[in-house]
Design a protein around this motif. Structure first.
Motif, PDB file in Angstrom:
ATOM      1  N   LEU A 212       0.687  -0.829  -0.309  1.00 32.62           N
ATOM      2  CA  LEU A 212      -0.049   0.553  -0.454  1.00 32.62           C
ATOM      3  C   LEU A 212       0.596   0.749   0.113  1.00 32.62           C
ATOM      4  O   LEU A 212       0.048   2.337  -0.293  1.00 32.62           O
ATOM      5  CB  LEU A 212      -1.172  -0.303   1.213  1.00 32.62           C
ATOM      6  N   TYR A 216      -0.756   5.461  -3.897  1.00 38.16           N
ATOM      7  CA  TYR A 216      -1.375   7.352  -3.468  1.00 38.16           C
ATOM      8  C   TYR A 216      -2.741   7.067  -4.509  1.00 38.16           C
ATOM      9  O   TYR A 216      -3.057   7.569  -6.027  1.00 38.16           O
ATOM     10  CB  TYR A 216      -0.285   8.384  -3.657  1.00 38.16           C
ATOM     11  N   CYS A 222      -7.719   5.961   2.523  1.00 42.07           N
ATOM     12  CA  CYS A 222      -6.783   5.821   2.247  1.00 42.07           C
ATOM     13  C   CYS A 222      -5.416   6.853   2.855  1.00 42.07           C
ATOM     14  O   CYS A 222      -5.038   7.783   2.348  1.00 42.07           O
ATOM     15  CB  CYS A 222      -5.878   5.783   0.786  1.00 42.07           C
ATOM     16  N   TRP A 224      -2.259   5.882   4.363  1.00 40.74           N
ATOM     17  CA  TRP A 224      -1.212   5.252   4.802  1.00 40.74           C
ATOM     18  C   TRP A 224      -0.187   5.912   5.184  1.00 40.74           C
ATOM     19  O   TRP A 224      -0.255   7.053   3.190  1.00 40.74           O
ATOM     20  CB  TRP A 224      -1.737   3.518   4.035  1.00 40.74           C
ATOM     21  N   LEU A 280     -10.159   1.455  -5.461  1.00 41.23           N
ATOM     22  CA  LEU A 280     -10.790   1.386  -3.448  1.00 41.23           C
ATOM     23  C   LEU A 280     -12.160   0.399  -3.586  1.00 41.23           C
ATOM     24  O   LEU A 280     -11.904   0.214  -2.703  1.00 41.23           O
ATOM     25  CB  LEU A 280     -11.440   2.553  -3.997  1.00 41.23           C
ATOM     26  N   LEU A 283     -10.338  -2.812  -1.886  1.00 42.84           N
ATOM     27  CA  LEU A 283      -9.429  -2.335  -0.512  1.00 42.84           C
ATOM     28  C   LEU A 283     -10.955  -2.685  -0.047  1.00 42.84           C
ATOM     29  O   LEU A 283     -10.672  -2.595   1.561  1.00 42.84           O
ATOM     30  CB  LEU A 283      -9.269  -0.856  -0.525  1.00 42.84           C
ATOM     31  N   LEU A 290      -5.383  -1.569   6.232  1.00 42.01           N
ATOM     32  CA  LEU A 290      -4.698  -0.368   5.289  1.00 42.01           C
ATOM     33  C   LEU A 290      -3.646   0.365   6.347  1.00 42.01           C
ATOM     34  O   LEU A 290      -4.162   1.402   6.430  1.00 42.01           O
ATOM     35  CB  LEU A 290      -5.535   0.074   5.004  1.00 42.01           C
TER      36      LEU A 290
END
Length: 399
Positions: A212, A216, A222, A224, A280, A283, A290
């Motif tokens: 991950l 980007y 998201c 992370w 997405l 995920l 995540l």
């Protein structure tokens, strides 16, 4: 025929050793020490493969001690035995009975071995081809009617398994047909994975080892920490390292051995809105946390939650291609397999950039592919205009 019956030959004295050992002694008895060592290494691999004794494969019958030893030696490069995968033979296969199909399986075992690359695979096959050639030329009684199965297998597409540099010329299906192929998976994992390959030219090996942190997505969920090459991006990008198999971090993340991008150019590639939505969607059902070091693609099948393996993707795509009529025969260039997407994506993007008739790839395509001789470190040179142009020509599958 007993094991201590070594057969006869029409030319020269009859062997007093099993055929493989006899070949090493007679054919390479006067070779340089280094050559003999290499030949022994290659025939020993072949011998172990014949007997299902590959040290980097965990077999079903292995006890805890054997498994611990293999994991200690190979770490995460050790591979779990699967009966559907052709790096094994079933055991106790005699060299004089090797069929052409079994020779192909031997090539598959070489290509799956974590220790070898394309050049090593070719050298191994060359030595075993020489072994069969030698037994046939000497008129060995066990081999006179079998022909050279290695030579025959190479002539039937086996050269493409072992890293041959021969060019491929696949039929490029239309964007609509590729869209139907991808959508018909009806599964977020394989829809996002194949769309990623079809839009970016990346090889299968890259997909296995993306974390991950390498993605980007510019989305609130998201959050992370991304790789430093992505931290200043103002829109979705992926990052592909040139040497993902090096360093402690690689080992800690249990990435798939030998699955790299096969270039020495670091790359960033823009992600269009459609691919961003697909990722997405995947995920949402991703079974892992995540976090930065979470694998992007993981298995939801036999090895649930673990980083997806090359053989899993290979098998799934073959089944899907067979169902949809895009699988013809083994090693056919027109088969839709993992590597097909690199050719397909390159062709479509080049054509849309009007580069196909210019005798080479467009600069943007070279940048995406990571063609070192043309781009060097130009992965940092995604100007706004170049990003905009790529996003305009990037194939869409869900319109």
């Amino acid at each position: 025929m007993s094991d201590d019956d070594y057969g006869t030959v029409q030319h020269g004295s009859s062997p007093d050793e099993p055929p493989i050992d006899w070949f090493v002694t007679k054919r390479h008895g006067h070779s340089a020490d280094s050559t003999r060592r290499q030949i022994r290494l290659r025939v020993d691999f072949f011998r172990r493969w014949l007997n299902d004794e590959l040290s980097w494969v965990i077999y079903n019958e292995d006890d805890e001690h054997e498994i611990a030893e293999k994991r200690n030696k190979w770490r995460e490069e050790v591979i779990q035995h699967e009966s559907e995968v052709n790096w094994t033979t079933g055991g106790d296969l005699r060299p004089e009975n090797l069929s052409i199909d079994e020779a192909h399986n031997y090539f598959q075992a070489l290509s799956a071995c974590p220790r070898y690359g394309g050049g090593s695979e070719v050298s191994h096959v060359k030595a075993i081809r020489q072994f069969y050639e030698f037994t046939l030329n000497r008129g060995h009684s066990w081999f006179t009617s079998t022909g050279n199965p290695i030579e025959l297998a190479l002539n039937e597409g086996g050269d493409k398994i072992i890293g041959s540099k021969s060019s491929r010329n696949p039929e490029i299906i239309s964007v609509d047909e590729m869209g139907e192929y991808i959508r018909s998976f009806s599964h977020p994992l394989f829809e996002s994975l194949t769309a990623l390959m079809a839009k970016t030219t990346i090889r299968r090996g890259v997909t296995h080892n993306l974390d991950l942190q390498d993605v980007y997505l510019d989305h609130p969920a998201c959050d992370w920490k991304v790789h430093r090459e992505l931290r200043h991006k103002d829109r979705p990008f992926i990052y592909i390292s040139s040497k993902p198999e090096e360093g402690k971090l690689w080992e800690e993340r249990q990435r798939v051995p030998k699955s790299s991008n096969k270039t020495s150019v670091d790359r960033t590639i823009p992600i269009d809105n459609e691919l961003c939505d697909l990722l997405l969607r995947w995920l949402v059902i991703h079974p892992g946390p995540l976090e930065s070091n979470t694998p992007l693609f993981v298995s939801l099948f036999r090895n649930w939650g673990e980083r997806i393996h090359a053989q899993t993707l290979q098998k799934k795509l073959r089944e899907h291609s067979e169902d949809l009529g895009y699988w013809y025969e083994p090693y056919d260039d027109d088969n839709i397999n993992p590597h097909y997407f690199r050719h397909w994506s390159t062709s479509v993007i080049d054509q849309r950039l009007e580069a196909a008739g210019a005798g080479g790839h467009s600069t943007t395509t070279k940048l995406i592919r990571g063609d070192e001789e043309d781009t060097m470190d130009n992965y940092t040179h995604w100007s706004d205009d170049r990003v905009k142009r790529y996003l305009q020509v990037c194939p869409k599958f869900y319109d």
